[in-house]
Design a protein around this motif. Structure first.
Motif, PDB file in Angstrom:
ATOM      1  N   GLN A   1       0.801  -1.232   0.000  1.00  0.00           N
ATOM      2  CA  GLN A   1       0.000   0.000   0.000  1.00  0.00           C
ATOM      3  C   GLN A   1       0.834   1.282   0.000  1.00  0.00           C
ATOM      4  OE1 GLN A   1      -3.541   0.205   2.546  1.00  0.00           O
ATOM      5  NE2 GLN A   1      -3.096  -1.904   3.146  1.00  0.00           N
ATOM      6  N   LEU A   2       2.132   1.166   0.290  1.00  0.00           N
ATOM      7  CA  LEU A   2       2.960   2.365   0.420  1.00  0.00           C
ATOM      8  C   LEU A   2       4.027   2.422  -0.667  1.00  0.00           C
ATOM      9  CD1 LEU A   2       3.246   2.343   4.304  1.00  0.00           C
ATOM     10  CD2 LEU A   2       1.757   3.765   2.894  1.00  0.00           C
ATOM     11  N   ASP A   3       4.368   3.623  -1.054  1.00  0.00           N
ATOM     12  CA  ASP A   3       5.309   3.871  -2.145  1.00  0.00           C
ATOM     13  C   ASP A   3       6.723   3.441  -1.743  1.00  0.00           C
ATOM     14  OD1 ASP A   3       6.935   4.896  -4.147  1.00  0.00           O
ATOM     15  OD2 ASP A   3       6.151   6.941  -3.999  1.00  0.00           O
ATOM     16  N   PRO A   4       7.304   2.462  -2.458  1.00  0.00           N
ATOM     17  CA  PRO A   4       8.643   1.987  -2.103  1.00  0.00           C
ATOM     18  C   PRO A   4       9.739   3.050  -2.262  1.00  0.00           C
ATOM     19  CG  PRO A   4       7.905   0.973  -4.147  1.00  0.00           C
ATOM     20  CD  PRO A   4       6.748   1.752  -3.598  1.00  0.00           C
ATOM     21  N   ALA A   5       9.446   4.142  -2.934  1.00  0.00           N
ATOM     22  CA  ALA A   5      10.423   5.227  -3.035  1.00  0.00           C
ATOM     23  C   ALA A   5      10.540   5.983  -1.706  1.00  0.00           C
ATOM     24  CB  ALA A   5      10.027   6.194  -4.150  1.00  0.00           C
ATOM     25  N   HIS A   6       9.504   5.852  -0.847  1.00  0.00           N
ATOM     26  CA  HIS A   6       9.474   6.596   0.414  1.00  0.00           C
ATOM     27  C   HIS A   6       9.309   5.713   1.641  1.00  0.00           C
ATOM     28  CE1 HIS A   6       9.195  10.212  -1.986  1.00  0.00           C
ATOM     29  NE2 HIS A   6       8.198   9.670  -2.648  1.00  0.00           N
ATOM     30  N   PHE A   7       9.131   4.412   1.423  1.00  0.00           N
ATOM     31  CA  PHE A   7       8.857   3.498   2.535  1.00  0.00           C
ATOM     32  C   PHE A   7       9.571   2.169   2.295  1.00  0.00           C
ATOM     33  CE2 PHE A   7       6.354   0.017   4.387  1.00  0.00           C
ATOM     34  CZ  PHE A   7       6.290   0.421   5.716  1.00  0.00           C
ATOM     35  N   ALA A   8      10.155   1.630   3.356  1.00  0.00           N
ATOM     36  CA  ALA A   8      10.770   0.301   3.281  1.00  0.00           C
ATOM     37  C   ALA A   8      10.298  -0.517   4.471  1.00  0.00           C
ATOM     38  CB  ALA A   8      12.289   0.405   3.295  1.00  0.00           C
ATOM     39  N   LEU A   9      10.023  -1.773   4.223  1.00  0.00           N
ATOM     40  CA  LEU A   9       9.645  -2.702   5.276  1.00  0.00           C
ATOM     41  C   LEU A   9      10.691  -3.801   5.315  1.00  0.00           C
ATOM     42  CD1 LEU A   9       6.186  -3.915   6.221  1.00  0.00           C
ATOM     43  CD2 LEU A   9       8.005  -5.574   5.986  1.00  0.00           C
ATOM     44  N   LEU A  10      11.247  -4.016   6.501  1.00  0.00           N
ATOM     45  CA  LEU A  10      12.249  -5.065   6.682  1.00  0.00           C
ATOM     46  C   LEU A  10      11.776  -5.992   7.794  1.00  0.00           C
ATOM     47  CD1 LEU A  10      15.439  -2.797   6.835  1.00  0.00           C
ATOM     48  CD2 LEU A  10      14.497  -3.941   4.814  1.00  0.00           C
ATOM     49  N   THR A  11      11.960  -7.284   7.596  1.00  0.00           N
ATOM     50  CA  THR A  11      11.733  -8.218   8.689  1.00  0.00           C
ATOM     51  C   THR A  11      13.092  -8.792   9.066  1.00  0.00           C
ATOM     52  OG1 THR A  11      11.339 -10.198   7.338  1.00  0.00           O
ATOM     53  CG2 THR A  11       9.434  -8.774   7.781  1.00  0.00           C
ATOM     54  N   VAL A  12      13.326  -8.893  10.368  1.00  0.00           N
ATOM     55  CA  VAL A  12      14.624  -9.343  10.865  1.00  0.00           C
ATOM     56  C   VAL A  12      14.403 -10.544  11.773  1.00  0.00           C
ATOM     57  CG1 VAL A  12      16.672  -8.701  12.207  1.00  0.00           C
ATOM     58  CG2 VAL A  12      15.544  -6.993  10.751  1.00  0.00           C
ATOM     59  N   THR A  13      15.199 -11.588  11.533  1.00  0.00           N
ATOM     60  CA  THR A  13      15.092 -12.789  12.355  1.00  0.00           C
ATOM     61  C   THR A  13      16.474 -13.262  12.780  1.00  0.00           C
ATOM     62  OG1 THR A  13      14.169 -15.029  12.490  1.00  0.00           O
ATOM     63  CG2 THR A  13      15.090 -14.368  10.360  1.00  0.00           C
ATOM     64  N   THR A  14      16.499 -13.948  13.894  1.00  0.00           N
ATOM     65  CA  THR A  14      17.746 -14.586  14.338  1.00  0.00           C
ATOM     66  C   THR A  14      17.714 -16.077  14.005  1.00  0.00           C
ATOM     67  OG1 THR A  14      16.862 -14.929  16.553  1.00  0.00           O
ATOM     68  CG2 THR A  14      18.145 -12.924  16.191  1.00  0.00           C
ATOM     69  N   ASP A  15      16.600 -16.524  13.411  1.00  0.00           N
ATOM     70  CA  ASP A  15      16.505 -17.920  12.977  1.00  0.00           C
ATOM     71  C   ASP A  15      17.595 -18.203  11.950  1.00  0.00           C
ATOM     72  OD1 ASP A  15      14.269 -18.353  14.522  1.00  0.00           O
ATOM     73  OD2 ASP A  15      12.855 -18.290  12.860  1.00  0.00           O
ATOM     74  N   LEU A  16      18.084 -19.420  11.931  1.00  0.00           N
ATOM     75  CA  LEU A  16      19.138 -19.784  10.979  1.00  0.00           C
ATOM     76  C   LEU A  16      18.638 -20.711   9.881  1.00  0.00           C
ATOM     77  CD1 LEU A  16      22.020 -20.345  13.561  1.00  0.00           C
ATOM     78  CD2 LEU A  16      21.486 -18.284  12.246  1.00  0.00           C
ATOM     79  N   GLN A  17      17.405 -21.151   9.980  1.00  0.00           N
ATOM     80  CA  GLN A  17      16.842 -22.115   9.029  1.00  0.00           C
ATOM     81  C   GLN A  17      16.305 -21.401   7.786  1.00  0.00           C
ATOM     82  OE1 GLN A  17      17.293 -25.325   9.599  1.00  0.00           O
ATOM     83  NE2 GLN A  17      18.272 -24.758  11.527  1.00  0.00           N
TER      84      GLN A  17
END
Length: 182
Positions: A93-109
């Motif tokens: 829904q948001l413009d990638p030129a002005h918004f970024a979504l990152l997911t961060v995990t410590t999982d190794l799989q």
């Protein structure tokens, strides 16, 4: 009119006038309505560099000028998995030129994560925090934890626990931060 009723009416009128004169200073913080906490003004994001599921390196410096939503999660965290589809819908829904979504995990799989995303039919950038340095710098104590970073790199707010990230209220707040920078 009894004296006590007069006092109540005078107090009520005084309170109403005080509220009207205070005006915008009593406006509700949009983060509060989302059950997110504001972070201290001027709190800066610690620089980071993490590798994605597909092997690409993401540097925080490359995100300058964008509002960034960073979601810390794990495959073993039920609420984390429940909110993933709403994160994917928010990203669309948001413009990638002005918004970024990152997911961060410590999982190794890595294969398990790729399978999980495939089962949900979503595509989100997954970054690996194998040494947990980034998780520590964002003071992640429980999962899911989500942090919003303003365009200037300051920490705007944080949420611990799942949210409906694609709700109209969240989308409006993200757009407001994208426009105002704060």
């Amino acid at each position: 009119m009894p004296v006590s009723l007069k006092r109540i009416l005078v107090a009520a009128v005084f309170s109403l006038v005080s509220i009207v004169l205070a005006g915008p200073s009593l406006a509700v913080d949009p983060f509060t309505s989302l059950k997110m906490s504001r972070l201290p003004a001027g709190s800066m994001t610690a620089p980071f560099e993490l590798t994605t599921l597909d092997g690409k390196v993401v540097k925080s410096s490359e995100l300058a000028g964008k509002v960034v939503l960073v979601n810390f999660w794990a495959t073993w965290c039920g609420p984390c998995k429940e909110e993933m589809p709403s994160l994917a819908r928010l990203q669309k829904q948001l413009d990638p030129a002005h918004f970024a979504l990152l997911t961060v995990t410590t999982d190794l799989q890595r294969q398990g994560i790729a399978h999980f995303l495939s089962q949900l039919g979503i595509s989100l950038p997954v970054l690996f925090d194998e040494d947990q340095d980034v998780s520590r710098s964002f003071m992640v104590r429980g999962l899911p934890t989500t942090v919003v970073i303003s365009r200037d790199g300051t920490l705007a707010g944080r949420a611990v626990g799942p949210r409906a990230w694609d709700s109209p209220e969240v989308v409006a707040v993200m757009r407001q931060i994208m426009e105002s920078g704060k």
